[in-house]
Design a protein around this motif. Structure first.
Motif, PDB file in Angstrom:
ATOM      1  N   LEU A 186      46.610  68.756 116.380  1.00 28.84           N
ATOM      2  CA  LEU A 186      47.322  69.732 115.532  1.00 28.84           C
ATOM      3  C   LEU A 186      47.232  71.137 116.121  1.00 28.84           C
ATOM      4  N   GLN A 187      46.071  71.481 116.670  1.00 25.90           N
ATOM      5  CA  GLN A 187      45.925  72.788 117.307  1.00 25.90           C
ATOM      6  C   GLN A 187      46.880  72.915 118.494  1.00 25.90           C
ATOM      7  N   MET A 188      46.961  71.872 119.319  1.00 30.42           N
ATOM      8  CA  MET A 188      47.850  71.938 120.493  1.00 30.42           C
ATOM      9  C   MET A 188      49.305  71.922 120.073  1.00 30.42           C
ATOM     10  N   ARG A 189      49.620  71.253 118.992  1.00 31.01           N
ATOM     11  CA  ARG A 189      51.007  71.204 118.534  1.00 31.01           C
ATOM     12  C   ARG A 189      51.448  72.542 117.938  1.00 31.01           C
ATOM     13  N   HIS A 190      50.583  73.141 117.135  1.00 29.55           N
ATOM     14  CA  HIS A 190      50.963  74.353 116.409  1.00 29.55           C
ATOM     15  C   HIS A 190      50.334  75.621 116.956  1.00 29.55           C
ATOM     16  N   GLU A 239      45.635  65.356 132.400  1.00 25.85           N
ATOM     17  CA  GLU A 239      45.820  64.392 131.314  1.00 25.85           C
ATOM     18  C   GLU A 239      45.705  65.130 129.976  1.00 25.85           C
ATOM     19  N   PRO A 240      46.313  64.573 128.925  1.00 27.17           N
ATOM     20  CA  PRO A 240      46.226  65.229 127.616  1.00 27.17           C
ATOM     21  C   PRO A 240      44.792  65.481 127.149  1.00 27.17           C
ATOM     22  N   TRP A 241      43.864  64.568 127.444  1.00 27.97           N
ATOM     23  CA  TRP A 241      42.493  64.758 126.996  1.00 27.97           C
ATOM     24  C   TRP A 241      41.846  65.967 127.677  1.00 27.97           C
ATOM     25  N   GLU A 242      42.311  66.309 128.894  1.00 26.44           N
ATOM     26  CA  GLU A 242      41.761  67.475 129.577  1.00 26.44           C
ATOM     27  C   GLU A 242      42.197  68.753 128.866  1.00 26.44           C
ATOM     28  N   ARG A 243      43.457  68.792 128.442  1.00 24.14           N
ATOM     29  CA  ARG A 243      43.927  69.927 127.641  1.00 24.14           C
ATOM     30  C   ARG A 243      43.176  69.973 126.323  1.00 24.14           C
ATOM     31  N   GLN A 244      42.960  68.801 125.749  1.00 25.88           N
ATOM     32  CA  GLN A 244      42.262  68.702 124.477  1.00 25.88           C
ATOM     33  C   GLN A 244      40.853  69.296 124.591  1.00 25.88           C
ATOM     34  N   ALA A 245      40.177  69.025 125.692  1.00 31.25           N
ATOM     35  CA  ALA A 245      38.831  69.568 125.897  1.00 31.25           C
ATOM     36  C   ALA A 245      38.857  71.088 125.989  1.00 31.25           C
ATOM     37  N   LEU A 246      39.944  71.639 126.503  1.00 33.67           N
ATOM     38  CA  LEU A 246      40.026  73.089 126.642  1.00 33.67           C
ATOM     39  C   LEU A 246      40.232  73.807 125.309  1.00 33.67           C
ATOM     40  N   VAL A 247      40.622  73.078 124.273  1.00 30.37           N
ATOM     41  CA  VAL A 247      40.776  73.695 122.956  1.00 30.37           C
ATOM     42  C   VAL A 247      39.459  74.344 122.540  1.00 30.37           C
ATOM     43  N   ARG A 248      38.335  73.719 122.878  1.00 24.40           N
ATOM     44  CA  ARG A 248      37.043  74.266 122.477  1.00 24.40           C
ATOM     45  C   ARG A 248      36.319  75.022 123.592  1.00 24.40           C
TER      46      ARG A 248
END
Length: 167
Positions: free
Chosen positions: A162-166, A79-88
């Motif tokens: 924004l981090q995942m987009r760019h 899910e997108p939130w799982e990718r989002q968690a990996l940003v940090r």
């Protein structure tokens, strides 16, 4: 549940140890001991609140995951939130002497979080709205500065998108 540490335990290669244990069994035991050690109180105070639900398939998934299975999951079902968690996410440890694996694990969160383009905005907006509804507990006389409307989580979601987009 809030946690101090969100952990994902990865290993490389399926197989067995010299005494016939599978790698999954061996590394699961090591992961369980690690979590117990980190959460144990000591003379300095309470231990960490540890959460391992960020692993593929959450609490229903295996405690440890092979690197290959982790990559497949994030390419096909995450899910997108799982990718989002990996940003940090930051790798903490790898097997001594396994420089190639350590390098692969170090690159994995970044490749997984950023390698699939920007997540669908509508899904993140729906997740954020659900968090606000279910967790913030706002009322006319009570504002939640972290989880409420316009709170810190809104800023966090925007920055991570924004981090995942760019990125």
């Amino acid at each position: 549940m809030t946690s101090d540490l969100s952990l994902i335990f990865l290993y490389e290669g399926d197989g067995e140890t010299a005494n016939g244990r599978s790698h999954v069994e061996l590394f699961s035991r090591i992961a369980q001991r690690t979590m117990r050690l980190l959460s144990q109180a000591d003379a300095e105070g309470p231990g960490y609140e540890v959460d391992a639900r960020l692993r593929p398939s959450g609490a229903q998934g295996l405690l440890v995951t092979s690197i290959d299975a982790f990559e497949r999951y994030h390419q096909t079902r995450a899910e997108p939130w799982e990718r989002q968690a990996l940003v940090r996410a930051r790798p903490v440890a790898a097997t001594i002497g396994a420089d190639e694996m350590a390098g692969r694990v170090a690159r994995l969160p970044e490749e997984t979080a950023y390698g699939q383009g920007e997540p669908e905005v509508g899904r993140l907006v729906a997740l954020r709205a659900r968090m606000q509804r279910e967790l913030a507990g706002e009322r006319p006389d009570r504002y939640h500065p972290k989880l409420g409307f316009g709170g810190l989580v809104d800023i966090e979601f925007l920055v991570q998108w924004l981090q995942m987009r760019h990125g």
